[in-house]
Design a protein around this motif. Structure first.
Motif, PDB file in Angstrom:
ATOM      1  N   PRO A  22       8.723  11.142 124.848  1.00  0.00           N
ATOM      2  CA  PRO A  22       9.999  11.798 125.132  1.00  0.00           C
ATOM      3  C   PRO A  22       9.863  12.717 126.335  1.00  0.00           C
ATOM      4  O   PRO A  22       8.781  13.288 126.571  1.00  0.00           O
ATOM      5  CB  PRO A  22      10.285  12.591 123.849  1.00  0.00           C
ATOM      6  N   PRO A  23      10.908  12.887 127.123  1.00  0.00           N
ATOM      7  CA  PRO A  23      10.830  13.807 128.262  1.00  0.00           C
ATOM      8  C   PRO A  23      10.668  15.249 127.786  1.00  0.00           C
ATOM      9  O   PRO A  23      11.028  15.589 126.658  1.00  0.00           O
ATOM     10  CB  PRO A  23      12.170  13.593 128.987  1.00  0.00           C
ATOM     11  N   ILE A  24      10.125  16.061 128.661  1.00  0.00           N
ATOM     12  CA  ILE A  24       9.922  17.468 128.323  1.00  0.00           C
ATOM     13  C   ILE A  24      11.261  18.190 128.375  1.00  0.00           C
ATOM     14  O   ILE A  24      11.999  18.109 129.355  1.00  0.00           O
ATOM     15  CB  ILE A  24       8.914  18.119 129.282  1.00  0.00           C
ATOM     16  N   ASP A  25      11.575  18.899 127.308  1.00  0.00           N
ATOM     17  CA  ASP A  25      12.839  19.621 127.197  1.00  0.00           C
ATOM     18  C   ASP A  25      12.630  21.050 127.688  1.00  0.00           C
ATOM     19  O   ASP A  25      11.931  21.841 127.053  1.00  0.00           O
ATOM     20  CB  ASP A  25      13.320  19.613 125.749  1.00  0.00           C
ATOM     21  N   ARG A  26      13.234  21.381 128.805  1.00  0.00           N
ATOM     22  CA  ARG A  26      13.055  22.717 129.373  1.00  0.00           C
ATOM     23  C   ARG A  26      13.590  23.810 128.452  1.00  0.00           C
ATOM     24  O   ARG A  26      13.079  24.929 128.432  1.00  0.00           O
ATOM     25  CB  ARG A  26      13.764  22.815 130.720  1.00  0.00           C
ATOM     26  N   SER A  27      14.654  23.501 127.736  1.00  0.00           N
ATOM     27  CA  SER A  27      15.297  24.518 126.897  1.00  0.00           C
ATOM     28  C   SER A  27      14.752  24.532 125.482  1.00  0.00           C
ATOM     29  O   SER A  27      15.231  25.286 124.635  1.00  0.00           O
ATOM     30  CB  SER A  27      16.812  24.263 126.847  1.00  0.00           C
TER      31      SER A  27
END
Length: 615
Positions: free
Chosen positions: A477-482
């Motif tokens: 999964p992509p990295i979630d900044r929030s």
């Protein structure tokens, strides 16, 4: 190719050599000059001179090989022509030669090994100066990373970073004997400092239970539930990561206490063995962070030995003919290895997670050190333990009681389907898989020989592993900044490991056009973009030290592209080279950001700064 041959094999000037992942970051043609050039700025220049040096002025390498030497400093022309720049050294300089430094390091290492094996016979390496109250510590060898005899780290002085960081007032008196209880207020402050960074320190235990055990008012009751080795390892990291000198001053003392506690616990331990594994993992990561690689590898090996002696690699194995956590056969097997059956799913989760943390750490650092993994050859089929779940899933009950597993890593490498128990890999499971691919890609690349390898057969294996790495990356999964910063930090390590696997896979056969597809450059760009996305959400002052090794691999690819030394550099436009320089700067900035808590980051960053100075 055997692992020993892989370590000592001499590799030529290629952009990325699998057997020297960290060192080859500095294999730019001018790097040896950048490190060894004296203040006057004189270099050997290009191919060197053919003029013969006066008698007695030849370098040691030319003397050993009985070659004509021109005596040019810092690297003679003969060594440049034969691609032996790293072996060129002189003994008549103002300081010790690299060989003499290596002999001193070996002597220090032998002394340190004696201390670790026989702490009751050898004085501790951290002692209080009776006159000043300061800390006097025997310098521990920095060790080497990569191929034996070719390591630049052997020519670089690793500073005594703990002593250098000590406040002028010195440390207060605190016994190095782990049986002597430290003040509870001090322990509480250090544990709080540690817990805010635990995600980057490979802490796999259930935090509420750890805190409950730590807060037991009765000392004897607490020691039954919480090993002094683990508590001291936690305090060591708490002191190291503290922002106040009042706590940082205790770092060398807790280092000695942790080492002493582990030495005594491993001799006759009444403590929870999972506590000891966690303490070994924390101490190994500490030494890796401090650039003390040999000691880090020592404690990593100890963690591997503990997990194997408890058969944590065979948990819920279908080969046992049992029935999960509740199976009688499963319990008999654990008792046979002095490990009582888990009380509940949480305790089973701690054991599973301990195994996979150790497995991932060993695989990753085996590549960094240029040595074989300790898990290689343990069993033909490898681990049977199921992939780990998130701790919250163990809190909810974990795996079904009748769930069994077999050939976990073997099935993953063969591209087999994921077990139907969970719909998505846990953070630790993804990390472990990325470490496996990283190590496997390195091992496959090391088997390449342009003269001896069956190219068609090798190409088939290359394609199979390359495809597996691509499919694995697609599942991340992509990295979630929030999102949760701890999850972002773990995801950063996993994403970077996977891209480094792609880079490693192409590290040894740049001369073979069928595999010279430029994907290493694409992987380096992807790793830089992942880093750029993750950094804003990261609040920790510390990251997993393996990132220093992985970012080194990424930087090397960018350097090869921007200097025109890469095999696909001719296809890179000036505008793309500028973009790659910008990405290189961002990765180096990240390394510099974490240098305060990771001397390894600072050392490798400074090496790249030297490279840039001659680009």
């Amino acid at each position: 190719m055997s692992p020993s041959r892989f370590i000592i094999a001499e590799s030529r000037a290629i952009p990325f050599t699998s057997s020297r992942i960290t060192l080859s970051a500095f294999d730019h043609p001018d790097m040896s000059q950048a490190i060894d050039t004296p203040a006057g700025g004189a270099t050997s220049g290009g191919g060197g001179s053919s003029k013969r040096a006066p008698r007695g002025a030849a370098c040691l390498n030319c003397r050993r090989r009985k070659m004509r030497c021109d005596g040019v400093r810092p690297v003679c022309g003969q060594c440049i022509r034969t691609s032996r720049e790293i072996d060129c050294e002189y003994t008549d300089g103002p300081g010790p030669s690299p060989t003499q430094q290596l002999e001193e390091q070996i002597a220090r290492l032998e002394s340190r090994i004696r201390e670790l094996e026989h702490p009751e016979l050898v004085a501790p390496s951290v002692t209080l100066n009776p006159t000043t109250g300061g800390v006097m510590r025997t310098h521990s060898p920095a060790g080497t990373i990569g191929s034996a005899g070719r390591s630049l780290l052997g020519r670089m002085v690793t500073p005594d970073v703990v002593a250098a960081a000590m406040p002028a007032g010195g440390a207060p008196m605190l016994s190095h004997d782990p049986s002597v209880e430290p003040p509870q207020d001090l322990v509480r402050n250090l544990v709080n400092s540690f817990l805010s960074h635990s995600a980057s320190l490979n802490f796999f235990l259930h935090v509420p239970r750890f805190m409950q055990a730590m807060q037991q008012p009765n000392v004897e009751t607490r020691r039954v539930q919480l090993s002094p080795a683990l508590l001291n390892a936690v305090c060591l990291w708490g002191a190291h990561l503290s922002t106040t000198n009042a706590l940082r001053v205790f770092e060398p003392i807790f280092q000695a206490r942790t080492t002493n506690a582990l030495s005594s616990a491993l001799r006759d331990s009444p403590y929870n063995v999972i506590n000891l594994i966690q303490a070994e993992v924390l101490l190994a990561n500490y030494f890796f962070t401090m650039s003390r690689f040999l000691e880090g590898r020592y404690h990593c090996s100890a963690a591997v030995a503990l997990t194997l002696s408890c058969r944590l690699h065979k948990m819920r194995s279908s080969m046992d003919q049992g029935f999960g956590r509740g199976g009688a056969r499963h319990h008999e097997q654990l008792r046979e290895y002095n490990l009582p059956p888990p009380r509940d799913a949480i305790e089973e989760g701690e054991r599973m997670r301990s195994f996979w943390f150790v497995y991932a750490m060993d695989k990753s650092w085996a590549v960094a050190m240029g040595s074989p993994s300790h898990f290689n050859g343990v069993a033909q089929s490898g681990p049977d333990t199921p992939w780990p779940l998130e701790m919250t899933q163990y809190e909810a009950g974990g795996y079904p009681a009748d769930y069994r597993c077999a050939l976990t890593v073997y099935n993953f490498l063969r591209g087999g389907p994921a077990p139907p128990v969970v719909t998505r890999d846990s953070q630790l499971a993804s990390h472990a898989k990325a470490s496996i691919l990283f190590e496997r890609a390195t091992a496959l690349a090391s088997e390449w020989s342009s003269n001896e390898t069956n190219r068609n057969e090798f190409y088939g294996r290359f394609l199979g592993l390359d495809s597996l790495i691509d499919r694995f990356i697609a599942t991340l999964p992509p990295i979630d900044r929030s999102g949760n910063p701890d999850i972002a930090l773990t995801s950063l390590v996993t994403h970077t490991l996977a891209r480094a696997a792609t880079i490693q896979l192409r590290s040894s056969f740049k001369d073979y056009d069928r595999m010279n597809d430029g994907k290493d450059l694409v992987a380096a760009q992807a790793a830089a973009l992942v880093l750029e996305r993750a950094l804003p959400s990261m609040t920790s002052r510390h990251v997993d030290p393996i990132l220093a090794i992985l970012w080194t691999a990424v930087c090397r690819v960018f350097i090869a592209s921007t200097t025109g030394s890469g095999s696909h550099a001719s296809a890179v436009s000036p505008q793309q080279q500028q973009q790659h320089r910008a990405m290189l700067e961002r990765v180096m900035a990240a390394m510099n950001r974490f240098r305060e808590t990771s001397p390894l980051m600072g050392m490798l960053h400074d090496g790249f700064v030297s490279v840039q100075g001659v680009m």
